[in-house]
Design a protein around this motif. Sequence first.
Motif, PDB file in Angstrom:
ATOM      1  N   ALA A 364       3.487  -4.332   2.287  1.00  0.00           N
ATOM      2  CA  ALA A 364       4.232  -3.750   1.183  1.00  0.00           C
ATOM      3  C   ALA A 364       5.662  -3.509   1.666  1.00  0.00           C
ATOM      4  O   ALA A 364       5.912  -3.412   2.862  1.00  0.00           O
ATOM      5  CB  ALA A 364       3.584  -2.438   0.784  1.00  0.00           C
ATOM      6  N   THR A 365       6.597  -3.424   0.716  1.00  0.00           N
ATOM      7  CA  THR A 365       7.988  -3.186   1.117  1.00  0.00           C
ATOM      8  C   THR A 365       8.343  -1.699   1.050  1.00  0.00           C
ATOM      9  O   THR A 365       9.378  -1.295   1.545  1.00  0.00           O
ATOM     10  CB  THR A 365       8.956  -3.972   0.207  1.00  0.00           C
ATOM     11  N   ARG A 366       7.464  -0.884   0.444  1.00  0.00           N
ATOM     12  CA  ARG A 366       7.733   0.566   0.400  1.00  0.00           C
ATOM     13  C   ARG A 366       7.995   1.071   1.814  1.00  0.00           C
ATOM     14  O   ARG A 366       7.239   0.727   2.730  1.00  0.00           O
ATOM     15  CB  ARG A 366       6.484   1.311  -0.089  1.00  0.00           C
ATOM     16  N   PRO A 367       9.002   1.939   2.002  1.00  0.00           N
ATOM     17  CA  PRO A 367       9.285   2.431   3.354  1.00  0.00           C
ATOM     18  C   PRO A 367       8.054   3.038   4.027  1.00  0.00           C
ATOM     19  O   PRO A 367       7.868   2.905   5.227  1.00  0.00           O
ATOM     20  CB  PRO A 367      10.369   3.490   3.139  1.00  0.00           C
ATOM     21  N   SER A 368       7.180   3.674   3.259  1.00  0.00           N
ATOM     22  CA  SER A 368       6.030   4.336   3.889  1.00  0.00           C
ATOM     23  C   SER A 368       4.957   3.341   4.335  1.00  0.00           C
ATOM     24  O   SER A 368       4.093   3.688   5.140  1.00  0.00           O
ATOM     25  CB  SER A 368       5.416   5.357   2.932  1.00  0.00           C
ATOM     26  N   ASP A 369       4.991   2.110   3.824  1.00  0.00           N
ATOM     27  CA  ASP A 369       3.913   1.159   4.126  1.00  0.00           C
ATOM     28  C   ASP A 369       4.382  -0.069   4.902  1.00  0.00           C
ATOM     29  O   ASP A 369       3.568  -0.874   5.338  1.00  0.00           O
ATOM     30  CB  ASP A 369       3.251   0.671   2.819  1.00  0.00           C
ATOM     31  N   ARG A 370       5.700  -0.213   5.079  1.00  0.00           N
ATOM     32  CA  ARG A 370       6.189  -1.507   5.593  1.00  0.00           C
ATOM     33  C   ARG A 370       5.817  -1.760   7.045  1.00  0.00           C
ATOM     34  O   ARG A 370       5.816  -2.899   7.491  1.00  0.00           O
ATOM     35  CB  ARG A 370       7.693  -1.637   5.371  1.00  0.00           C
ATOM     36  N   TYR A 371       5.549  -0.699   7.811  1.00  0.00           N
ATOM     37  CA  TYR A 371       5.182  -0.913   9.218  1.00  0.00           C
ATOM     38  C   TYR A 371       3.678  -0.884   9.448  1.00  0.00           C
ATOM     39  O   TYR A 371       3.216  -0.794  10.581  1.00  0.00           O
ATOM     40  CB  TYR A 371       5.864   0.130  10.122  1.00  0.00           C
ATOM     41  N   LEU A 372       2.926  -0.945   8.378  1.00  0.00           N
ATOM     42  CA  LEU A 372       1.468  -0.922   8.525  1.00  0.00           C
ATOM     43  C   LEU A 372       0.986  -2.274   9.049  1.00  0.00           C
ATOM     44  O   LEU A 372       1.221  -3.310   8.435  1.00  0.00           O
ATOM     45  CB  LEU A 372       0.831  -0.610   7.160  1.00  0.00           C
ATOM     46  N   ARG A 373       0.304  -2.243  10.200  1.00  0.00           N
ATOM     47  CA  ARG A 373      -0.075  -3.501  10.863  1.00  0.00           C
ATOM     48  C   ARG A 373      -1.458  -3.995  10.445  1.00  0.00           C
ATOM     49  O   ARG A 373      -1.896  -5.051  10.895  1.00  0.00           O
ATOM     50  CB  ARG A 373      -0.088  -3.284  12.382  1.00  0.00           C
ATOM     51  N   LEU A 374      -2.158  -3.204   9.667  1.00  0.00           N
ATOM     52  CA  LEU A 374      -3.533  -3.560   9.297  1.00  0.00           C
ATOM     53  C   LEU A 374      -3.751  -3.205   7.832  1.00  0.00           C
ATOM     54  O   LEU A 374      -3.442  -2.086   7.418  1.00  0.00           O
ATOM     55  CB  LEU A 374      -4.503  -2.762  10.196  1.00  0.00           C
ATOM     56  N   ASP A 375      -4.256  -4.172   7.069  1.00  0.00           N
ATOM     57  CA  ASP A 375      -4.666  -3.844   5.703  1.00  0.00           C
ATOM     58  C   ASP A 375      -5.839  -4.725   5.304  1.00  0.00           C
ATOM     59  O   ASP A 375      -5.735  -5.579   4.426  1.00  0.00           O
ATOM     60  CB  ASP A 375      -3.501  -3.987   4.715  1.00  0.00           C
ATOM     61  N   ARG A 376      -6.943  -4.518   5.990  1.00  0.00           N
ATOM     62  CA  ARG A 376      -8.174  -5.215   5.638  1.00  0.00           C
ATOM     63  C   ARG A 376      -9.156  -4.212   5.079  1.00  0.00           C
ATOM     64  O   ARG A 376      -9.001  -3.008   5.278  1.00  0.00           O
ATOM     65  CB  ARG A 376      -8.798  -5.844   6.884  1.00  0.00           C
ATOM     66  N   ASP A 377     -10.196  -4.722   4.428  1.00  0.00           N
ATOM     67  CA  ASP A 377     -11.333  -3.867   4.111  1.00  0.00           C
ATOM     68  C   ASP A 377     -12.122  -3.757   5.412  1.00  0.00           C
ATOM     69  O   ASP A 377     -12.406  -4.769   6.060  1.00  0.00           O
ATOM     70  CB  ASP A 377     -12.189  -4.510   3.016  1.00  0.00           C
TER      71      ASP A 377
END
Length: 463
Positions: A364-377
Motif C-alpha cells: 500500500a502507499t499509505r505512510p502507515s503501510d508502505r514499509y510492511l514487508r509481509l501481507d499474506r494470509d
Amino acid sequence: MWPTTSPPSAFIERRRRLQAKLKGPALFVSGFSRPRNFAGNRYPFRAESHFLYLVGRTIEGAVLLVTPDQALLYAPEPDPEEELWTGAMPSFDELSEAAGLSVRPLEELEVAPDTVSLPAQDWDGALFQSELLGRDIDPGSGPEVEGATAALADAMIELRLQQDEAAILQLRQAAWATAAAHRAGLSVTRPGLREAAVRAAMESAFGEWGYAASYNPIVTTRGEVLHAERSDLVMRNGDLLLVDVGAETPEGWAGDVTRTWPVSGVYSPTQRAVYEVVLSAQAAALACVRPAVRYLDVHRAAGRAMVSGLVDLGILRGDPGELFELGAAALFFPHGVGHLLGLDVHDMEDLGDRAGYAIGRERATRPSDRYLRLDRDLLPRMALTIEPGFYQIRRLLDRPEEVGALEPFLCRDVLEKFADVRGIRIEDDVLVTEHGSEVLSADIPKRVDDIEALAREARQVAN
Ligand code: GLY
Ligand code: MN
Ligand code: MN
C-alpha cells in the motif's frame, strides 16, 4: 545449548519436495566469502540461503544441481595448499553423509541449457553463476525474475513459507541463543559505559555457544534511528537502550528480537507509560496471529492500539478510530509490524516482495503501510516477527508535509513531556500454529516489572 545439526533426512525431504515441483534442472550456488579490504582478508563465509535450505552446510564455491529425478552436490576438491592455512576441509564422503546425497568434483558439473537458477546475492557468486549458466546474472536481481526462474522462485517460496520440524528446531535454538544474549546485555548495562560494551556482551553470549549474529546488532540510546549502525555513545542515567539483536545457528536460521530497557535499571514514569502503549500494541497484534488471518490486519491491529494508547496519554487528541484512519499511527510507528523469519532475518527478501506478498497483493502507499514487508494470509508453521515501536523522529514530526492534516490532533505540548522517550521497539519471534501462535522468544522478559527485577538482580550480583 550448543546448536545441533539437522539430520540428512530433513534435506532429502526438502529436495524431494522441490523435485516434485520442478519441470527441468535447477542449480543452486553456495557463493563465496566476500573480501573485506583485499582478497586474502575476507568476511566469514555464509552460504546463500536457498543453498543452505537444501544442503545445510556452508561449503564455499559449491553447486547443488536438482533435476526432477535426482539431486547432486558438486564441490571443489579439498585443496592441500588451502588446508595448510585453514585446516582440513570435509571429505566428499563426509559431505555426502551430512547432506544425504552424492557429492562430485566441481569439474564434472555439466549444465544443460534449460537450467534455471535464482540470482546469487554477491558479485563473485553471480559471476560464477553466469559462467556456469552461460548468461548474465545480476546479483540481487531476484525481485525482477521472470519465466522459468520465477517458477523456481515460487517453488522455493512455497517450500520455505511453512517451516518443517528441522527448521522449527533450528529457529528454537536461534531464539534460545538470542535470549542468552539479551539477558547478558541487560545485566551489563550501566550508566557511564558505552553502548558498545552491551553489544560486545551480547555477541559474546551467543558466540561462546557457536552462534553468529543474524544481522548487524542494533544497540543504541538513539532508538529513534530505526536501524542505528553505531554503538559508540556513553549511556546515561535517564536513557533508554534499544537493543535489536538476534543469533543465527551455523545452519543459518535466524533470531530477531528487540527489547528496550532503561540504562538506570528503572523506567521513568513517561518511559513506562509509552512502553506500556507499545507493549499493548504488540499484545494486540500477537492476539491476531493465527492461520487464515491477513497479516495486514495484524499490522493494523498494532497501529490501532498504538493510536488509542497515545490518545490515552494525551499525545494525540480525538477519536482513536478516526485518527487511525487518518494515518496517525505512522507519525510515531512508521514501519511495518514485522516480516517473515527463517534462514534470512527478513526471510526470502532476496526475492523482493515475491515471498512477503501474496499474488495480487502489493504494498500500500499509505505512510502507515508502505514499509510492511509481509501481507499474506497466515499459514500454520509460518515464522514471523511482531515488532511495533514508538519513535520521536524529527524528520517526521517537524515536517508539515509529513504531519499534514494530523497537526490539529497532535498535542505537541504534551509530547514535549515525553522527551526522554526517543524510541521503543518490542520485537518477538513467532511461529504460527494450527490454531494460534507460539512466541519462540517468550523467555526474554518484556514486562516492565520483569525487566526492572532482572536489572536489580544483576546489580545485586555485581555489588
Ligand atoms: N532487525 C531488523 C528487523 O527487525 O527487521
Ligand atoms: Mn525484525
Ligand atoms: Mn529486529
